[in-house]
Design a protein around this motif. Structure first.
Motif, PDB file in Angstrom:
ATOM      1  N   GLY A  42       0.798  -1.220   0.000  1.00 33.33           N
ATOM      2  CA  GLY A  42       0.000   0.000   0.000  1.00 33.33           C
ATOM      3  C   GLY A  42       0.826   1.264   0.000  1.00 33.33           C
ATOM      4  O   GLY A  42       0.288   2.361   0.209  1.00 33.33           O
ATOM      5  N   GLU A  43       2.127   1.132  -0.244  1.00 32.46           N
ATOM      6  CA  GLU A  43       3.003   2.291  -0.260  1.00 32.46           C
ATOM      7  C   GLU A  43       3.982   2.209  -1.429  1.00 32.46           C
ATOM      8  O   GLU A  43       4.381   1.113  -1.840  1.00 32.46           O
ATOM      9  N   VAL A  44       4.352   3.370  -1.949  1.00 32.34           N
ATOM     10  CA  VAL A  44       5.443   3.520  -2.916  1.00 32.34           C
ATOM     11  C   VAL A  44       6.299   4.662  -2.390  1.00 32.34           C
ATOM     12  O   VAL A  44       5.795   5.769  -2.178  1.00 32.34           O
ATOM     13  N   VAL A  45       7.565   4.413  -2.144  1.00 36.11           N
ATOM     14  CA  VAL A  45       8.355   5.380  -1.401  1.00 36.11           C
ATOM     15  C   VAL A  45       8.851   6.528  -2.268  1.00 36.11           C
ATOM     16  O   VAL A  45       9.150   6.358  -3.452  1.00 36.11           O
ATOM     17  N   ALA A  46       8.903   7.695  -1.659  1.00 37.11           N
ATOM     18  CA  ALA A  46       9.432   8.895  -2.298  1.00 37.11           C
ATOM     19  C   ALA A  46      10.886   9.078  -1.874  1.00 37.11           C
ATOM     20  O   ALA A  46      11.179   9.221  -0.689  1.00 37.11           O
ATOM     21  N   GLY A  47      11.790   9.047  -2.838  1.00 39.03           N
ATOM     22  CA  GLY A  47      13.201   9.260  -2.547  1.00 39.03           C
ATOM     23  C   GLY A  47      13.488  10.745  -2.452  1.00 39.03           C
ATOM     24  O   GLY A  47      13.774  11.402  -3.455  1.00 39.03           O
ATOM     25  N   LEU A  48      13.421  11.295  -1.238  1.00 41.40           N
ATOM     26  CA  LEU A  48      13.487  12.741  -1.045  1.00 41.40           C
ATOM     27  C   LEU A  48      14.873  13.246  -0.656  1.00 41.40           C
ATOM     28  O   LEU A  48      15.257  14.351  -1.043  1.00 41.40           O
ATOM     29  N   TYR A  49      15.607  12.472   0.124  1.00 41.07           N
ATOM     30  CA  TYR A  49      16.898  12.980   0.597  1.00 41.07           C
ATOM     31  C   TYR A  49      18.067  12.074   0.195  1.00 41.07           C
ATOM     32  O   TYR A  49      18.866  12.432  -0.655  1.00 41.07           O
ATOM     33  N   GLU A  50      18.149  10.891   0.808  1.00 40.74           N
ATOM     34  CA  GLU A  50      19.323  10.050   0.562  1.00 40.74           C
ATOM     35  C   GLU A  50      19.508   9.766  -0.925  1.00 40.74           C
ATOM     36  O   GLU A  50      20.637   9.781  -1.434  1.00 40.74           O
ATOM     37  N   TYR A  51      18.401   9.512  -1.621  1.00 37.69           N
ATOM     38  CA  TYR A  51      18.461   9.268  -3.064  1.00 37.69           C
ATOM     39  C   TYR A  51      17.748  10.363  -3.862  1.00 37.69           C
ATOM     40  O   TYR A  51      17.435  10.172  -5.035  1.00 37.69           O
ATOM     41  N   GLY A  52      17.504  11.513  -3.231  1.00 36.37           N
ATOM     42  CA  GLY A  52      16.993  12.652  -3.986  1.00 36.37           C
ATOM     43  C   GLY A  52      18.024  13.104  -5.010  1.00 36.37           C
ATOM     44  O   GLY A  52      19.232  13.012  -4.782  1.00 36.37           O
ATOM     45  N   ILE A  53      17.565  13.599  -6.142  1.00 41.43           N
ATOM     46  CA  ILE A  53      18.476  13.952  -7.231  1.00 41.43           C
ATOM     47  C   ILE A  53      18.870  15.430  -7.135  1.00 41.43           C
ATOM     48  O   ILE A  53      18.028  16.312  -7.296  1.00 41.43           O
ATOM     49  N   PRO A  54      20.162  15.722  -6.884  1.00 41.67           N
ATOM     50  CA  PRO A  54      20.599  17.120  -6.875  1.00 41.67           C
ATOM     51  C   PRO A  54      20.716  17.634  -8.312  1.00 41.67           C
ATOM     52  O   PRO A  54      21.412  17.028  -9.130  1.00 41.67           O
ATOM     53  N   VAL A  55      20.038  18.722  -8.608  1.00 44.30           N
ATOM     54  CA  VAL A  55      20.077  19.317  -9.943  1.00 44.30           C
ATOM     55  C   VAL A  55      20.781  20.667  -9.840  1.00 44.30           C
ATOM     56  O   VAL A  55      20.238  21.619  -9.291  1.00 44.30           O
ATOM     57  N   TRP A  56      22.006  20.725 -10.383  1.00 48.30           N
ATOM     58  CA  TRP A  56      22.808  21.945 -10.342  1.00 48.30           C
ATOM     59  C   TRP A  56      22.805  22.584 -11.726  1.00 48.30           C
ATOM     60  O   TRP A  56      22.641  21.894 -12.730  1.00 48.30           O
ATOM     61  N   ARG A  57      22.996  23.885 -11.765  1.00 44.33           N
ATOM     62  CA  ARG A  57      23.008  24.572 -13.053  1.00 44.33           C
ATOM     63  C   ARG A  57      24.306  25.313 -13.275  1.00 44.33           C
ATOM     64  O   ARG A  57      24.727  26.131 -12.447  1.00 44.33           O
ATOM     65  N   ALA A  58      24.933  25.026 -14.421  1.00 46.86           N
ATOM     66  CA  ALA A  58      26.135  25.744 -14.819  1.00 46.86           C
ATOM     67  C   ALA A  58      25.747  27.020 -15.552  1.00 46.86           C
ATOM     68  O   ALA A  58      24.695  27.081 -16.205  1.00 46.86           O
ATOM     69  N   THR A  59      26.572  28.034 -15.435  1.00 44.80           N
ATOM     70  CA  THR A  59      26.402  29.279 -16.171  1.00 44.80           C
ATOM     71  C   THR A  59      27.564  29.412 -17.148  1.00 44.80           C
ATOM     72  O   THR A  59      28.544  28.651 -17.079  1.00 44.80           O
ATOM     73  N   PRO A  60      27.496  30.389 -18.070  1.00 42.29           N
ATOM     74  CA  PRO A  60      28.640  30.565 -18.987  1.00 42.29           C
ATOM     75  C   PRO A  60      29.960  30.810 -18.268  1.00 42.29           C
ATOM     76  O   PRO A  60      31.030  30.551 -18.826  1.00 42.29           O
ATOM     77  N   GLY A  61      29.908  31.295 -17.033  1.00 46.22           N
ATOM     78  CA  GLY A  61      31.135  31.550 -16.293  1.00 46.22           C
ATOM     79  C   GLY A  61      31.617  30.383 -15.445  1.00 46.22           C
ATOM     80  O   GLY A  61      32.673  30.483 -14.809  1.00 46.22           O
TER      81      GLY A  61
END
Length: 305
Positions: A58-77
């Protein structure tokens, strides 16, 4: 939108990516991830046998922290730094090696064993994806990774078991805050088939020989006949449930739990708190099981022809 120091960056100021694709809304409008499931699409005849064991708790787990996906953004600099791949086998030429990758100085992978991390370069329209990443004195070392086009299909490379982009299908913090997800999600399952997979998957890391295993690339959907307004749920659960009815989710990786869904690592998350947005939406802890969603209505869609 303001961003905490050292945190994931979400705003798109100065973005020069192709129209319709940004770090917050990646991949082409023709991508499988941005294509809804038609209400009359056929359900696989073996749906109950395959999906039943995955949602029995009755549950499907949300990977929020340990397996949460970090999305970083590069800039031209953002400075390019060397990346060395150290794969567990002879996997050929690593796409992250060469001229360096524009990794923000504050970037870190998540704390789980996957060591996952995503860097989006909107100016060049590229997504850099790391698996088991670790910072070194002069750059980064990673077991493997992929480079995908921000305006592409969301499939390509080996940063996930099925060959999906590590950015594709991830539930984003802003989507939970806004109560709307306009793309398919991604799931991981424990009984993933060995050698067998379905399009749009490019491969599989499955090891299961169970006759009711789920193939990577399979699309799961929450039965659209369910009246979600009549079901008591947290705001976050409702947002996820609506997306599962409209877009469904692709199985893209193998995991230890029966079924899980990938979420973005929040900029203010800690080891004991998934972050204010998730917490306000009813996700009070990592691996929250989202029990309010009527998981018994999850369906395996028929394989595309």
């Amino acid at each position: 939108m303001s961003v905490a120091a050292g945190a994931v960056m979400y705003d798109s100021t100065g973005a020069t990516a192709m129209a319709g694709t940004t770090a917050d809304r990646p991949f082409s409008t023709s991508s499988p991830f941005r294509t809804p499931v038609a209400p009359d699409d056929a359900v696989d005849q073996r749906s109950d046998e395959v999906v039943g064991p995955l949602v029995e708790s009755g549950e499907v787990v949300a990977g929020l922290y340990e397996y949460g996906i970090p999305v970083w953004r590069a800039t031209p600099g953002t400075a390019r730094v060397p990346v060395r791949c150290d794969p567990p086998g002879d996997w050929g030429e690593c796409p992250l090696e060469g001229d360096g990758v524009p990794v923000p100085a504050e970037a870190t992978p998540h704390s789980g064993s996957d060591g996952a991390m995503v860097v989006v370069d909107e100016a060049d329209g590229l997504v850099y994806e790391f698996w088991q990443a670790d910072r070194t004195d002069d750059g980064w070392v990673t077991s493997w990774g992929a480079v995908n086009e921000l305006n592409g299909s969301g499939w390509g490379g080996a940063s996930t078991g099925a060959g999906a982009s590590r950015l594709a299908g991830v539930v984003r913090v802003d989507e939970i805050r806004d109560g709307r997800i306009d793309h398919a999600l991604v799931m991981q399952a424990n009984e993933v088939c060995r050698e067998v997979f379905r399009a749009p998957a490019l491969k599989t890391d499955g090891v299961s020989d169970d006759p009711n295993c789920v193939p990577e690339g399979a699309r799961l959907r929450l039965d659209p006949s369910i009246d979600l307004d009549a079901v008591e749920m947290t705001p976050g659960e409702r947002t996820v449930a609506r997306a599962l009815q409209t877009y469904g989710a692709y199985v893209i990786d193998r995991t230890a739990v029966p079924l899980s869904i990938s979420f973005e690592l929040a900029p203010d998350a800690t080891a004991h708190d998934p972050g204010e947005v998730y917490r306000s939406a009813g996700f009070a802890w990592d691996y929250f099981g989202m029990p309010g969603i009527p998981w018994e209505g999850l369906q395996l869609m028929e394989e595309p022809r």
